[in-house]
Design an enzyme around this catalytic site. Structure first.
Site, mmCIF file in Angstrom:
data_model
loop_
_atom_site.group_PDB
_atom_site.id
_atom_site.type_symbol
_atom_site.label_atom_id
_atom_site.label_comp_id
_atom_site.label_asym_id
_atom_site.label_seq_id
_atom_site.Cartn_x
_atom_site.Cartn_y
_atom_site.Cartn_z
ATOM 1 N N GLY A 1 39.096 46.225 35.059
ATOM 2 C CA GLY A 1 38.471 44.976 34.409
ATOM 3 C C GLY A 1 37.452 44.821 33.240
ATOM 4 N N GLU B 1 33.534 47.332 29.275
ATOM 5 C CA GLU B 1 35.089 47.861 30.510
ATOM 6 C C GLU B 1 34.571 48.977 31.463
ATOM 7 O OE1 GLU B 1 38.758 47.085 26.896
ATOM 8 O OE2 GLU B 1 37.418 48.588 27.545
ATOM 9 N N VAL B 2 35.336 48.962 32.618
ATOM 10 C CA VAL B 2 35.287 49.133 34.243
ATOM 11 C C VAL B 2 36.547 49.619 34.310
ATOM 12 C CG1 VAL B 2 34.834 49.389 35.973
ATOM 13 C CG2 VAL B 2 33.905 47.729 35.224
ATOM 14 N N ASP C 1 23.554 36.477 41.841
ATOM 15 C CA ASP C 1 25.209 36.473 41.821
ATOM 16 C C ASP C 1 26.205 36.596 43.327
ATOM 17 O OD1 ASP C 1 27.045 35.159 39.799
ATOM 18 O OD2 ASP C 1 28.238 36.691 38.771
ATOM 19 N N GLY D 1 31.417 41.355 28.479
ATOM 20 C CA GLY D 1 31.302 41.092 28.059
ATOM 21 C C GLY D 1 30.139 41.864 27.008
#
Length: 753
Positions: A22, A28-29, A137, A25
């Site tokens: 993924g 990246e993972v 979240d 902002g």
């Protein structure tokens, strides 16, 4: 450094990257694999942000806070390098499907699974809130359904640059359908905000939609603030609980512990076989398919360091022609069966970390009086005697704190405190339910919720209301239970009635006959509070709302007050609980050493401050910061000598003894090196019985002679364990150790024999 070639696998620290999971902002993972086959989620900062000094500071603070959270239903940080050319962080990889994807693919969860989901999410919040953190979240996309239960992930680092996470009080953050009303209007948040989000998430799992509907963000937020939720699809057995969790007033919501102890959850949540079989069969099948893919990944080939921007990873293990040719990104993400695999720990959006500028530490930069002391050659670990266990036992409950005193090692868990004698046998047990109470220990996260003073053990707890959760007037109170450590008898309770605290977050210690504690919930004015209890009269001495979330604390030898630190401020209270002074700084920990308060800055500067005024007496540079457990400085019983860990110029560490009054070094000697490849997460030190104990990054425990720093013995029985996963204490001639994850408790004699 060798540039990346077309066929080179890519490496971040010790991890070879095996496909991108993924992006956000911040960066990246990637799916990462260690040489030993461990699978992790690696978050890599964008190259342009990596060269932004302000963002680096923010990232370092977030990683530091992230390491504090560890529990059975979260995805803890396992490795990080915030000083690398391209900073990165690795978290445990949870094999599972996101709740959002599972419901979209297979429909709402059945009632039994909903009860399990509710209990698991509440347990995750206990770990998160117990570390002084608010998730902010929590939503279906950030919940992974795994075979061993639900896991809360993605604390939000990926959105650190777009204003949705690290914002100051008054800003709106989060995902509209799952925000609390106070979050939607930008008010100050408490842990109760996450409880609201938990209920919205469970309601989604029950009906496949948000209880406040969908549509434009502003419209959804209006309904969250002004209208009642649609709970028609929530089972009758859960509806009263979910409705109360969705109260507009955060003070009327139950805490996570109340959610767990709700009758339907406590009596029926977990089947006798534990979490096995909790998922509906189609969801479980998808999870098993994903696990099969990950198990088939080859061991990474030798790799080269990553350089340059991380937006593209040419020649990675998933690239055509790359070594090993592991499954494609599509195969990984779809899990062979149409499910979605999500990267655990997709970030860390901490309520601790407000988007504020922070001042420099003290006067900064200059070396202290002790840094010029000479050092000797580093001793070899193999030359140090191996200690023998006095005893080791497996328990039925996880001990998140151990205390060694009066001939027993007291093990504090969620439901009881048990005293274990010198032979490893249970001497006494004090159960919470026998007193109508619930102890404040939570999950498998080590933290101090109890202390020993004058032959009695005091443990923080919650007084559970007699009314059911459906009664909006039912409240939970914070209390302190004390009993004799010799036999567990003569139990007496003191209840906090001055404010609406919902449980004890931490036990800071006892001084001058007063127990000092951190209360979670606090009053209307704050998320946390400080509570001093007069142990003689069993009454409140004083209570004060915390100005910042307390992460570490100290009890100065004079003045009768308390000093506590958050991520960007140190606050001192006097003997009446009033603020004596406050300093804006970035501490990794505070400690008391007569006659001063010691503050370790995140830059490695050690400050000695006058407890009454906050004036700097001396400072020294090069000290290793405290670990996430806060025990970075040890002192002798008088506080006249303090022991710290120092960074050596050639790598490794030295242990030093300093005169507290002047900062002069008594001795400074290198300590044996930790196992190769281990990642150090800050200093963990204890003093007792003439020993300075150090817990290494590899889980090895060392005992050093407090008079000269020479190693006396080592214990390697738990080598390879993350030291932040272990609880320990020393005194009364022994060292107590606990691994809550394995429910194992052990003791070693002070002489190692």
């Amino acid at each position: 450094m060798k540039p990346l070639g077309a066929a080179d696998p890519v490496r971040i620290g010790p991890y070879a990257l095996a496909g991108k999971l993924g992006a956000g902002g911040m960066g990246e993972v990637y799916l990462g694999r260690s040489a030993g086959g461990r699978t992790v989620a690696v978050k890599v900062v964008r190259a342009d942000l990596a060269h932004d000094p302000a963002f680096r500071v923010r990232f370092q603070r977030e990683v530091s806070a992230a390491r504090r959270v560890s529990g059975a239903f979260t995805a803890p940080v396992v490795d990080a390098d915030t000083e690398a050319e391209i900073p990165w962080m690795a978290t445990s990889f949870v094999v599972g499907l996101s709740l959002h994807s599972a419901v979209a693919e297979h429909g709402p969860l059945p009632e039994d699974a909903l009860r399990m989901l509710t209990a698991g999410l509440a347990e995750a919040l206990l770990s998160v809130h117990g570390a002084g953190v608010i998730h902010r979240d929590l939503k279906p996309a950030n919940v992974l359904l795994a075979l061993d239960g639900p896991h809360v992930i993605d604390f939000g680092i990926a959105r650190a640059t777009d204003g949705t996470v690290l914002t100051s009080t008054g800003s709106v953050i989060g995902s509209a359908p799952y925000m609390s009303p106070e979050q939607a209007v930008g008010q100050q948040l408490t842990p109760a905000s996450d409880v609201f989000s938990l209920a919205s998430t469970v309601a989604f799992a029950a009906g496949g939609a948000s209880p406040f509907g969908d549509g434009a963000g502003a419209a959804v937020l209006f309904r969250v603030v002004h209208t009642e939720p649609d709970l028609s699809f929530v089972p009758d057995s859960l509806r009263p609980l979910i409705r109360r969790c969705l109260s507009k007033d955060p003070r009327e919501r139950p805490g996570p512990r109340e959610v767990i102890t709700y009758a339907e959850l406590a009596e029926r949540a977990r089947p006798s076989e534990g979490w096995a079989g909790w998922l509906p069969e189609p969801v479980a099948a998808d999870v098993l398919a994903v696990r099969a893919v990950l198990t088939a990944l080859p061991t990474p080939a030798p790799t080269v360091p990553l350089t340059g921007p991380t937006a593209a990873v040419p020649g990675g293990p998933g690239s055509p022609g790359g070594p090993g040719r592991p499954p494609s990104r599509r195969t990984l993400l779809l899990g062979l069966a149409g499910g979605t695999v999500a990267a655990a720990g997709g970030g860390t959006a901490w309520a601790l970390l407000r988007d504020k500028e922070t001042a420099g530490e003290g006067k900064g930069g200059t070396s202290g009086k002790g840094t010029g002391a000479g050092t000797s050659s580093r001793p070899a670990a193999d030359d140090v005697m191996d200690a023998k266990l006095a005893w080791q036992v497996r328990r039925t409950t996880a001990a998140t704190q151990v205390l060694s005193a009066t001939g027993v090692v007291a093990c504090v868990s969620l439901s009881q405190v048990t005293g274990i004698d010198g032979n490893g046998s249970t001497k006494w047990t004090v159960k919470a339910q026998d007193h109508g109470l619930a102890f404040s220990a939570a999950g498998t996260t080590p933290r101090p919720v109890a202390g020993v003073h004058d032959g009695r053990l005091y443990v923080g707890l919650s007084v559970m209301p007699d009314a059911t959760l459906s009664d909006p007037q039912a409240t939970t109170r914070t209390a302190l239970l004390g009993f004799r450590t010799s036999d567990g008898k003569d139990a007496r309770t003191t209840t906090l009635t001055e404010t609406g605290g919902v449980g004890l977050s931490a036990f800071c210690g006892v001084r001058d006959g007063r127990a000092h504690t951190v209360v979670m919930g606090g009053s209307e004015a704050g998320d946390f509070g400080l509570w001093a209890v007069d142990l003689g009269s069993r009454r409140t001495a004083w209570y004060e709302d915390a100005q910042v979330t307390p992460i570490s604390w100290a009890l100065p030898s004079t003045g009768g007050g308390l000093v506590y630190a958050g991520v960007d401020r140190v606050v001192a209270l006097d003997g009446k609980g009033s603020v004596a002074w406050s300093k804006k700084t970035q501490p990794s920990g505070v400690a008391a050493a007569a006659p001063y308060v010691m503050v370790i800055g995140t830059t490695g500067m050690l400050y000695a401050l006058e407890p009454g005024t906050g004036r700097e007496a001396w400072k020294a540079k090069g000290v290793v910061g405290a670990s996430g457990r806060g025990d970075g400085i040890a002192t002798d019983p008088t506080g006249a000598v303090l022991y710290t860990l120092w960074n050596d110029k050639g790598g490794g560490f030295s242990l030093a003894a300093l005169e507290t009054a002047t900062g002069e070094v008594r001795w400074k000697v290198p300590v044996p090196a930790d196992a190769k490849g281990s990642t150090y997460l800050g200093a963990r030190l204890l003093y007792a019985d003439g020993n300075v104990y150090r817990m290494g990054a590899d889980g090895v425990v060392w005992a050093f002679n407090a008079s000269n720093g020479k190693p006396r013995w080592k214990y390697s029985g738990w080598k390879g364990t993350n030291p932040l996963d272990l609880a320990w204490s020393a005194g009364d001639g022994r060292l107590g150790l606990s691994n809550p994850n394995t429910t194992t408790v052990a003791a070693l004699n002070a002489n190692g024999a």
